[in-house]
Design a protein around this motif. Structure first.
Motif, short mmCIF file in Angstrom:
data_model
loop_
_atom_site.label_atom_id
_atom_site.label_comp_id
_atom_site.label_asym_id
_atom_site.label_seq_id
_atom_site.Cartn_x
_atom_site.Cartn_y
_atom_site.Cartn_z
N ASP A 166 0.89 -1.37 0.02
CA ASP A 166 0.03 0.06 0.08
C ASP A 166 0.90 1.21 -0.01
O ASP A 166 2.07 1.14 0.08
CB ASP A 166 -0.93 -0.02 1.22
CG ASP A 166 -2.39 0.73 0.83
OD1 ASP A 166 -2.68 1.32 -0.06
OD2 ASP A 166 -3.22 -0.01 1.59
N ALA A 192 -1.88 5.79 2.52
CA ALA A 192 -2.90 4.81 3.15
C ALA A 192 -2.55 4.34 4.26
O ALA A 192 -3.21 4.34 5.32
CB ALA A 192 -3.09 3.69 2.04
N ASP A 230 -4.28 4.89 8.23
CA ASP A 230 -4.34 3.77 8.79
C ASP A 230 -4.02 4.07 10.52
O ASP A 230 -5.01 4.01 11.33
CB ASP A 230 -3.83 2.55 8.52
CG ASP A 230 -4.78 1.61 7.89
OD1 ASP A 230 -5.94 1.39 8.14
OD2 ASP A 230 -4.34 0.74 6.87
N ASN A 255 -6.71 7.60 -4.65
CA ASN A 255 -7.43 6.23 -4.50
C ASN A 255 -7.44 5.66 -3.14
O ASN A 255 -8.58 5.26 -2.62
CB ASN A 255 -6.55 5.07 -5.35
CG ASN A 255 -6.95 3.90 -5.26
OD1 ASN A 255 -6.40 3.11 -4.17
ND2 ASN A 255 -7.97 3.20 -5.86
N ALA A 256 -6.35 6.30 -2.29
CA ALA A 256 -6.46 6.12 -1.03
C ALA A 256 -7.59 6.79 -0.08
O ALA A 256 -8.26 6.35 0.66
CB ALA A 256 -4.96 6.26 -0.42
N PHE A 302 -10.25 7.82 -1.34
CA PHE A 302 -11.43 7.00 -1.68
C PHE A 302 -11.91 5.97 -0.80
O PHE A 302 -12.84 5.67 -0.30
CB PHE A 302 -11.58 6.64 -3.20
CG PHE A 302 -12.56 5.71 -3.63
CD1 PHE A 302 -14.09 6.09 -3.75
CD2 PHE A 302 -12.58 4.41 -3.67
CE1 PHE A 302 -15.10 5.43 -3.92
CE2 PHE A 302 -13.60 3.71 -4.14
CZ PHE A 302 -14.88 4.06 -4.39
N ARG A 303 -10.87 5.20 -0.57
CA ARG A 303 -10.94 4.02 0.08
C ARG A 303 -11.25 4.40 1.52
O ARG A 303 -12.02 3.54 2.42
CB ARG A 303 -9.80 3.07 0.12
CG ARG A 303 -9.82 2.34 -1.34
CD ARG A 303 -8.57 1.11 -1.26
NE ARG A 303 -7.10 1.91 -1.37
CZ ARG A 303 -6.58 1.60 -0.53
NH1 ARG A 303 -6.50 0.99 0.36
NH2 ARG A 303 -4.95 2.39 -0.77
N PHE A 304 -10.70 5.40 2.08
CA PHE A 304 -10.92 5.87 3.58
C PHE A 304 -11.89 6.95 3.91
O PHE A 304 -12.09 7.24 4.93
CB PHE A 304 -9.82 6.34 4.16
CG PHE A 304 -8.55 5.29 4.41
CD1 PHE A 304 -8.52 4.80 5.64
CD2 PHE A 304 -7.69 4.73 3.45
CE1 PHE A 304 -7.40 3.73 5.64
CE2 PHE A 304 -6.93 3.78 3.43
CZ PHE A 304 -6.71 3.40 4.88
N LYS A 305 -12.67 7.22 2.71
CA LYS A 305 -13.59 8.54 2.84
C LYS A 305 -14.81 8.33 3.76
O LYS A 305 -15.31 9.25 4.37
CB LYS A 305 -14.05 9.06 1.46
CG LYS A 305 -15.10 7.89 0.89
CD LYS A 305 -15.56 8.89 -0.64
CE LYS A 305 -16.49 7.60 -1.38
NZ LYS A 305 -17.83 7.64 -0.43
N ASN A 306 -15.00 7.14 4.12
CA ASN A 306 -16.34 6.92 5.13
C ASN A 306 -15.98 6.68 6.55
O ASN A 306 -16.62 6.54 7.21
CB ASN A 306 -16.84 5.68 4.53
CG ASN A 306 -17.71 5.70 3.07
OD1 ASN A 306 -18.05 6.70 3.03
ND2 ASN A 306 -17.74 4.79 2.49
N ASN A 333 -19.62 8.75 -6.93
CA ASN A 333 -18.64 9.70 -5.88
C ASN A 333 -18.10 10.81 -6.53
O ASN A 333 -18.13 10.67 -7.94
CB ASN A 333 -17.38 8.77 -5.69
CG ASN A 333 -17.94 7.56 -4.91
OD1 ASN A 333 -18.10 7.66 -3.58
ND2 ASN A 333 -17.94 6.26 -5.30
#
Length: 211
Positions: free
Chosen positions: A73, A77, A81, A109-110, A112-116, A196
């Motif tokens: 990763d 990202a 974490d 991209n990272a 997007f994966r963590f936006k929630n 999105n």
């Protein structure tokens, strides 16, 4: 859950104008960014990375060092974490763009994966950008250039307060995007039902620090 804001520096283009670091509960950087933070007289609380480009022995003893050698990763990202593990919900990111553009796309991209899990807002020398909520309100940006970028598609978009308005319309990265619009009101509303959307607010003189 701690709701205070984290200031995160990545190893992209060095920001010309910096935020007031005193408003943040923690300052974080990836290892490559530490080189320019030293020159800017900014001392992070935490530095993370694989440390292949910096000697950890030269890092001040009162800075927490977190090694993240996993190459599966990005450094960004992995930093997100850690920020989540420490209980934070909001992060302002500097140095995510510029230099190598594949890194910039990887950072999107990272995000997007963590936006929630985190509220992530990017700042660079040209714009402020973030993933929109399905109902997003922008206040005080009259005259600013505002771009709407689908990631990779966004449906039933309706806007109010933009020069070129949308009414239940779709955007798709491969066919139609919404760049270079303009706020004609201090009150801009953007709504959509599916997909999105990244909002870019182009800077006039300096980055816009969102509340």
């Amino acid at each position: 859950m701690n709701s205070n804001k984290v200031l995160l520096f990545l190893n992209g283009e060095i920001p010309d104008i910096l935020p007031n670091t005193e408003i943040y509960d923690m300052i974080f950087c990836t290892d490559g960014a530490l080189n320019y933070l030293d020159k800017l007289n900014i001392k992070p609380n935490i530095v993370s990375g694989d440390f292949d480009s910096i000697n950890t022995n030269k890092i001040s003893d009162d800075i927490e060092i977190i090694a993240t050698p996993n190459q599966e990763d990005t450094d960004f990202a992995k930093a997100l974490d850690i920020i989540i593990d420490k209980g934070f919900e909001s992060v302002d990111v500097f140095g995510a763009s510029g230099k190598q553009q594949d890194h910039f796309l990887g950072n999107l991209n990272a995000a997007f994966r963590f936006k929630n899990k985190l509220k992530i807002v990017f700042y660079d020398n040209y714009s402020t950008y973030f993933f929109a909520e399905k109902e997003t309100l922008l206040e005080g940006y009259f005259g600013r250039t505002i771009s709407l970028l689908p990631f990779s598609e966004c449906k039933n978009i309706t806007t109010k307060g933009l020069e070129f308005s949308l009414k239940n319309e779709d955007l798709n990265l491969l066919s139609r995007i919404g760049t270079r619009n303009r706020a004609i009101d201090d009150h801009v509303e953007i709504k959509f039902t599916e997909g999105n959307l990244i909002i870019f607010i182009i800077n006039q003189e300096f980055p816009i620090l969102l509340a």
